[in-house]
Scaffold this active site. Structure first.
Site, PDB file in Angstrom:
ATOM      1  N   ASN A   8       0.786  -1.689   0.188  1.00  0.00           N
ATOM      2  CA  ASN A   8       0.062   0.120  -0.245  1.00  0.00           C
ATOM      3  C   ASN A   8       0.874   1.192   0.297  1.00  0.00           C
ATOM      4  OD1 ASN A   8      -1.772   1.691   0.093  1.00  0.00           O
ATOM      5  ND2 ASN A   8      -2.941   0.798   2.332  1.00  0.00           N
ATOM      6  N   ARG A  92      -2.847  -2.077  -3.297  1.00  0.00           N
ATOM      7  CA  ARG A  92      -4.328  -1.156  -2.960  1.00  0.00           C
ATOM      8  C   ARG A  92      -3.914  -0.086  -4.586  1.00  0.00           C
ATOM      9  NH1 ARG A  92      -5.322   3.651   0.049  1.00  0.00           N
ATOM     10  NH2 ARG A  92      -7.415   4.166   0.063  1.00  0.00           N
ATOM     11  N   HIS A 180     -12.197   4.368  -0.718  1.00  0.00           N
ATOM     12  CA  HIS A 180     -12.197   3.775   0.860  1.00  0.00           C
ATOM     13  C   HIS A 180     -12.925   1.917   0.614  1.00  0.00           C
ATOM     14  CE1 HIS A 180     -11.541   7.003   2.768  1.00  0.00           C
ATOM     15  NE2 HIS A 180     -10.690   6.566   2.640  1.00  0.00           N
ATOM     16  N   ARG A 240      -8.540  17.827   2.930  1.00  0.00           N
ATOM     17  CA  ARG A 240      -9.923  18.001   1.601  1.00  0.00           C
ATOM     18  C   ARG A 240     -11.404  18.149   2.208  1.00  0.00           C
ATOM     19  NH1 ARG A 240      -8.810  11.697  -0.571  1.00  0.00           N
ATOM     20  NH2 ARG A 240      -7.484  11.734   1.389  1.00  0.00           N
ATOM     21  N   GLU A 378      -7.364  -3.356   5.355  1.00  0.00           N
ATOM     22  CA  GLU A 378      -7.883  -3.461   4.338  1.00  0.00           C
ATOM     23  C   GLU A 378      -6.681  -4.647   3.439  1.00  0.00           C
ATOM     24  OE1 GLU A 378      -8.658   1.320   2.930  1.00  0.00           O
ATOM     25  OE2 GLU A 378      -6.573   0.844   4.638  1.00  0.00           O
TER      26      GLU A 378
END
Length: 404
Positions: A8, A92, A180, A240, A378
């Protein structure tokens, strides 16, 4: 030993995990590590399955300036000092665009296709793809699997997926994707294990970290997400803005004379909690600050989560479960308390003691809305997808040979 490496990669770190394959389907984590501080204060850190430290090694900035050298550094340590060799590598990849609705074995054509979406995920996509390129060059026969954050949401209805814009833009891929997804998919599977009697119900999951979003899940499948075409939409995040009127972007371009590149940099790096507070994007620091702007940033964050809880409940036609996950959701007792207060009208009744202890279920026994904390994983989801994709490839290959 058969093992899968999961990678990742981000802008300043490369995280990795190693999973041993036991039998044909069982995965057991062996190592968790990362190379961070690339180009500044690079450091390789890793621990074993028992959290025992395996390595913590610092490097000169020029020794590990980028993702490529970080991958080489981690790979050399895994091969030479841990004697690990891999059957496959899973990655990922944030944006799969309109064509990739499931994990895929990587080749040159796939990578070239995925590079088209760099502008849709400029903080993530280039760094996600960089280690794939490095490993393709060094180990061309090594199977690599790309696992997409958008894939879990690709079953959305067309009504949910579309923007109110001309059809030709939708056809070329301008649509609401959601992100996500690897986290949400893991949480949905984990709920089936932990509360099978409720997991098939209407669930809202809040993935709250530096990047933040929420997802409506019905019977284990994504129905709606707060994120859309890019990872800018929805909740305010560390840097963000979340939901913003497109007119603000037009204003920055026309009245402030900002270039498109400057606007992109502004929206991805200078807004969110950092922009509101004028201090930091770190929730822990904001909670310790006495500055009114820090309080405003946290108030806004909680307020928007409450709003989107109602939005997603409407998409589901009601709500049975609310789940906190990711860094803030898993660790911040005070923010969970404040957010849970926003869920009272939906039937949520928080158990303060359970919340303080970080229990799995943090709602009172009589609460109509079940409130839960589920740590995400994840990397395990990527390892599962990698193993399944590899197995499917072998089965398909064997079938092709039998029919040849």
């Amino acid at each position: 030993m058969d093992a899968i490496l999961v990678v990742n990669a981000g802008s300043s770190s490369v995280k990795f995990r190693v999973f041993e394959v036991e039998g044909s389907r069982t995965l057991r984590q062996l190592i968790s590590g990362q190379v961070d501080g690339m180009g500044v204060h690079p450091k390789l850190k890793a621990s074993g399955a028992d959290d025992r430290k395996l390595v913590e090694r610092s490097y000169e900035a020029k020794e590990v300036p980028d993702v490529e050298t970080a991958m080489r550094t981690a790979g050399a340590w895994l091969r030479t000092e841990q004697n690990l060799h891999f059957m496959a590598i899973g990655h990922r990849v944030v944006h799969g665009g309109p064509h990739y609705d499931r994990p895929v074995l990587v080749n040159e054509s796939v990578v070239a296709d995925l590079e088209r979406y760099v502008s849709l995920a400029p903080l993530h996509q280039p760094n996600n793809l960089a280690p794939i390129r490095v490993l393709m060059d060094r180990f061309p026969d090594m199977p690599q699997v790309a696992c997409f954050d958008t894939a879990f949401h690709r079953g959305h209805s067309e009504v949910a997926e579309r923007y109110a814009i001309p059809d030709n833009l939708y056809v070329e891929g301008v649509r609401r994707y959601g992100f996500h997804g690897l986290s949400y998919e893991y949480v949905a599977e984990r709920l089936r294990e932990l509360i099978p009697e409720r997991a098939g119900g209407r669930t809202v999951v809040a993935h709250l970290g530096s990047g933040a979003s929420m997802c409506a899940i019905a019977d284990g499948r994504s129905v709606e997400s707060t994120m859309g075409f890019t990872a800018l939409d929805g909740l305010p995040m560390g840097t963000r803005p979340g939901q913003i009127d497109p007119g603000v972007v037009l204003y920055l371009l026309s009245e402030k004379r900002m270039s498109a590149a400057a606007v992109q940099d502004f929206l991805y790096k200078e807004c969110g909690l950092k922009g509101l507070s004028g201090i930091t994007n770190d929730v822990r620091d904001l909670m310790e600050s006495a500055a009114p702007s820090a309080a405003l940033a946290l108030d806004h964050f909680v307020y928007r989560i409450g709003l989107y809880a109602g939005y997603l409940a409407a998409a589901l036609g009601g709500i049975d479960n609310f789940v906190f996950t990711a860094g803030i959701g898993e660790r911040s007792v005070p923010l969970r308390t404040r957010i849970a207060e926003k869920l009272a009208w939906l039937g949520g009744d928080l158990d303060a003691d359970a919340n303080g202890k970080g229990d799995f279920c943090i709602s009172r026994p009589g609460s109509r809305l079940g409130i839960y904390v589920v740590p995400t994983n994840e990397e395990l989801m990527i390892a599962r997808h990698t193993l399944a994709t590899l197995s499917a490839g072998k089965i398909a290959g064997a079938a092709a040979k039998r029919t040849a």
